[in-house]
Write an enzyme that holds these catalytic residues in place. Structure first.
Site, mmCIF file in Angstrom:
data_model
loop_
_atom_site.group_PDB
_atom_site.id
_atom_site.type_symbol
_atom_site.label_atom_id
_atom_site.label_comp_id
_atom_site.label_asym_id
_atom_site.label_seq_id
_atom_site.Cartn_x
_atom_site.Cartn_y
_atom_site.Cartn_z
ATOM 1 N N THR A 176 0.857 -1.185 0.000
ATOM 2 C CA THR A 176 0.000 0.000 0.000
ATOM 3 C C THR A 176 0.896 1.238 0.000
ATOM 4 O OG1 THR A 176 -1.650 -1.221 1.238
ATOM 5 C CG2 THR A 176 -1.823 1.187 1.285
ATOM 6 N N PHE A 202 -18.993 -4.230 8.718
ATOM 7 C CA PHE A 202 -18.221 -3.157 9.366
ATOM 8 C C PHE A 202 -19.089 -2.206 10.176
ATOM 9 C CE2 PHE A 202 -13.718 -3.419 8.405
ATOM 10 C CZ PHE A 202 -13.741 -4.560 7.642
ATOM 11 N N HIS A 223 -19.905 -3.151 13.385
ATOM 12 C CA HIS A 223 -19.824 -3.809 14.687
ATOM 13 C C HIS A 223 -18.997 -2.923 15.624
ATOM 14 C CE1 HIS A 223 -20.510 -7.518 16.919
ATOM 15 N NE2 HIS A 223 -19.411 -7.181 17.556
ATOM 16 N N CYS A 256 -3.154 -2.272 8.977
ATOM 17 C CA CYS A 256 -3.500 -1.423 7.825
ATOM 18 C C CYS A 256 -4.265 -0.145 8.185
ATOM 19 C CB CYS A 256 -4.302 -2.231 6.813
ATOM 20 S SG CYS A 256 -3.294 -3.502 6.031
ATOM 21 N N ARG A 279 0.007 -5.742 15.376
ATOM 22 C CA ARG A 279 0.307 -4.360 15.005
ATOM 23 C C ARG A 279 -0.876 -3.433 15.343
ATOM 24 N NH1 ARG A 279 2.894 -5.434 9.094
ATOM 25 N NH2 ARG A 279 1.490 -7.216 9.169
HETATM 26 N N1 LIG Z 1 -1.284 -7.374 6.272
HETATM 27 C C1 LIG Z 1 -2.391 -7.111 5.579
HETATM 28 O O1 LIG Z 1 -3.493 -7.544 5.924
HETATM 29 C C2 LIG Z 1 -2.320 -6.274 4.320
HETATM 30 C C3 LIG Z 1 -3.420 -6.247 3.461
HETATM 31 C C4 LIG Z 1 -3.334 -5.485 2.303
HETATM 32 C C5 LIG Z 1 -2.198 -4.732 2.028
HETATM 33 N N2 LIG Z 1 -1.149 -4.761 2.901
HETATM 34 C C6 LIG Z 1 0.059 -3.994 2.551
HETATM 35 O O2 LIG Z 1 1.041 -4.899 2.046
HETATM 36 C C7 LIG Z 1 2.360 -4.477 2.427
HETATM 37 C C8 LIG Z 1 3.050 -5.594 3.187
HETATM 38 O O3 LIG Z 1 2.344 -5.835 4.376
HETATM 39 P P1 LIG Z 1 2.601 -7.127 5.260
HETATM 40 O O4 LIG Z 1 1.542 -7.140 6.314
HETATM 41 O O5 LIG Z 1 2.786 -8.315 4.389
HETATM 42 O O6 LIG Z 1 4.025 -6.728 5.927
HETATM 43 P P2 LIG Z 1 5.073 -7.678 6.653
HETATM 44 O O7 LIG Z 1 5.899 -6.784 7.481
HETATM 45 O O8 LIG Z 1 4.374 -8.852 7.266
HETATM 46 O O9 LIG Z 1 5.957 -8.268 5.444
HETATM 47 C C9 LIG Z 1 6.909 -7.560 4.736
HETATM 48 C C10 LIG Z 1 8.104 -8.490 4.563
HETATM 49 O O10 LIG Z 1 9.012 -7.935 3.604
HETATM 50 C C11 LIG Z 1 10.322 -8.279 4.010
HETATM 51 N N3 LIG Z 1 11.252 -7.368 3.317
HETATM 52 C C12 LIG Z 1 11.462 -6.049 3.516
HETATM 53 N N4 LIG Z 1 12.369 -5.577 2.634
HETATM 54 C C13 LIG Z 1 12.735 -6.625 1.859
HETATM 55 C C14 LIG Z 1 13.625 -6.786 0.762
HETATM 56 N N5 LIG Z 1 14.318 -5.750 0.275
HETATM 57 N N6 LIG Z 1 13.766 -8.012 0.204
HETATM 58 C C15 LIG Z 1 13.055 -9.052 0.675
HETATM 59 N N7 LIG Z 1 12.191 -8.969 1.707
HETATM 60 C C16 LIG Z 1 12.026 -7.765 2.291
HETATM 61 C C17 LIG Z 1 10.283 -8.146 5.516
HETATM 62 O O11 LIG Z 1 11.335 -8.864 6.128
HETATM 63 C C18 LIG Z 1 8.900 -8.713 5.842
HETATM 64 O O12 LIG Z 1 8.953 -10.106 6.118
HETATM 65 C C19 LIG Z 1 2.156 -3.186 3.224
HETATM 66 O O13 LIG Z 1 2.271 -2.088 2.367
HETATM 67 C C20 LIG Z 1 0.727 -3.305 3.718
HETATM 68 O O14 LIG Z 1 0.135 -2.044 3.943
HETATM 69 C C21 LIG Z 1 -1.178 -5.528 4.029
#
Ligand SMILES: NC(=O)c1ccc[n+]([C@@H]2O[C@H](COP(=O)([O-])OP(=O)(O)OC[C@H]3O[C@@H](n4cnc5c(N)ncnc54)[C@H](O)[C@@H]3O)[C@@H](O)[C@H]2O)c1
Length: 436
Positions: free
Chosen positions: A122, A252, A254, A263, A331
């Protein structure tokens, strides 16, 4: 098709496994050695229902692999997805793009032929073009395109959300990139999932607008719940009464302790900053951020009031720590703002969460004790505080709780219990917005 996925967290791991399930050959790059070691030994670094089985099946079929080399992963890949974290930047709430830009630079150095570099993380409007500029500056010779493909999966039902999405959003100016992404998402065309093509900027903003709207809906019902308490109405009946209106929708609505998670808090904050910088302040979103912060901060006082004005010397059993059920993600969980305040007010806390205790421990004060199950957390407690609506907490019979506890106070911040049944078991029951 060969696909590289940079980042093996909640989004990268689920997306990578699902793209492999579509029949692609996917190489996931994970920079954290601990997470990578787990993945390479067949264990999951995160809790997500069904993920371990899906990953194992695709690894066994030779379609999914994990490593730390960007060069090896992008070799021969037609699409490189960036799925690294974009947390709030300390101090100002803007999205921190340092991980993303670092990953884009690594990819630029490693690419050997044409590829679409797709941002799944995001990111603020304009980031896709910044990524294109970074790649061009590192490799002026390279033939590549950029695209934005924001992810809408929900933790706890991530695989189903990915395989049967409400929609897929793809932003790019390039017809060639569109064709690559159309091929990747072909299995979803077959099940008639809407695939929306747009510009980069539109796709980037769509993700923030979606999350901000949902956060606003939660905040709206939370404030209505407060009003219900003052005027003797029941928020669930109000939510049903408005939610059955197709223009509003039932989801949503609730009430709870304020939204948390990986997020909504960071994305509402980032959208607020994007609006301010663009000269189009998002005043509703600004208010949502402020109201939600105040709500989370005020929840501890609710518990103190329910306990008769003081929790000093009282033992509080806490059910649930994660920001929602079905995940181990801590988080911005409300527990992180509520429990330290209760400790400061003199309470002793014994907590249980089915999946989140390992992640919670380093984030919460050391004085908090952890129980092996829900009833053990309730054992000898003066008050019970329910923070996360895990199914196993719904099923706890009030009489069993009454037998385990010393006191008779239940503060249910997710409204999972039937107030009448709780009162019949002798509890002083405090839900949210159940004024009637
Ligand atoms: N978690 C959710 O429910 C969700 C849903 C939709 C969108 N997003 C978006 O997706 C993105 C990722 O979120 P997430 O929850 O998966 O985060 P996360 O922190 O769980 O995962 C990110 C991963 O990327 C790795 N990383 C960072 N730099 C790297 C690199 N250069 N090479 C290889 N690996 C690397 C980190 O070690 C980590 O394991 C964010 O922008 C978030 O806003 C998350």
């Amino acid at each position: 098709m060969r696909i590289a996925m940079i980042g093996g967290g909640y989004v990268g791991l689920v997306s990578g496994a699902c793209f492999a399930e579509f029949g692609n050959e996917v190489a996931v790059v994970e920079a954290d050695p601990g997470r990578l070691a787990l993945l390479q030994s067949g264990r999951m670094p995160i809790f997500e229902p069904g993920l371990e089985t899906l990953v194992a099946a695709n690894v066994a079929a030779g379609r999914l692999a994990f490593g730390d080399s960007v060069a090896a992963a992008v070799d021969g890949a037609e699409a490189v997805f960036l799925a690294v974290g974009t947390p709030s930047r300390r101090g100002d709430g803007h999205a921190d793009l340092s991980f993303l830009f670092a990953a884009a630079e690594q990819v630029a150095h490693a690419l050997t032929g044409y590829a679409v570099v797709v941002t799944k993380s995001t990111v603020p409007v304009g980031t896709g073009r910044q990524i294109a500029a970074i790649i061009r500056s590192v490799r002026p010779d390279l033939d590549f395109d950029v695209a934005s493909n924001p992810e809408f999966l929900r933790e706890g039902s991530a695989i189903a959300d990915f395989l049967r999405p409400d929609r897929v959003v793809i932003g790019t100016d390039s017809e060639r990139a569109r064709a690559v992404l159309r091929r990747i998402y072909r299995p979803l065309y077959l099940i008639e999932a809407p695939i929306l093509f747009s510009s980069l900027e539109t796709a980037e903003l769509t993700k923030y607008a979606g999350n901000a709207f949902l956060a606003m809906k939660i905040t709206f019902i939370n404030e209505i719940a407060d009003l219900c308490e003052k005027v003797g109405a029941d928020v669930h009946d109000v939510a049903r009464g408005i939610g059955l209106d197709g223009r509003i929708g039932r989801k949503f609505l609730h009430p709870g302790p304020g939204f948390g998670g990986s997020c909504f808090p960071k994305d509402t904050l980032a959208l607020m900053r994007i609006g301010q910088d663009a000269g189009a302040p998002q005043r509703l979103v600004e208010t949502v951020v402020a109201v939600n912060e105040a709500r989370k901060a005020g929840m501890a006082q609710r518990v103190v009031t329910a306990c008769g004005g003081s929790v000093r010397g009282k033992r509080i059993g806490v059910l649930g720590l994660t920001f929602k059920p079905g995940t181990d993600d801590m988080r911005d969980a409300p527990a992180l703002s509520i429990l330290p305040r209760l400790l400061e007010a003199g309470a002793a806390i014994v907590a249980f969460d089915p999946q989140g205790m390992e992640q919670a421990r380093p984030l919460l004060p050391a004085a908090i004790a952890y129980a092996p199950d829900a009833l053990a957390a309730a054992e000898g407690a003066d008050a019970l505080l329910l923070l996360t609506e895990w199914n196993e907490f719904r099923a706890l019979p009030p009489e069993r709780l009454a037998a385990a506890m010393r006191g008779r106070v239940v503060v249910d911040l997710r409204n999972v219990y039937d107030p009448a049944a709780m009162r019949a078991a002798g509890f002083a029951y405090f839900g949210i917005g159940r004024g009637g």
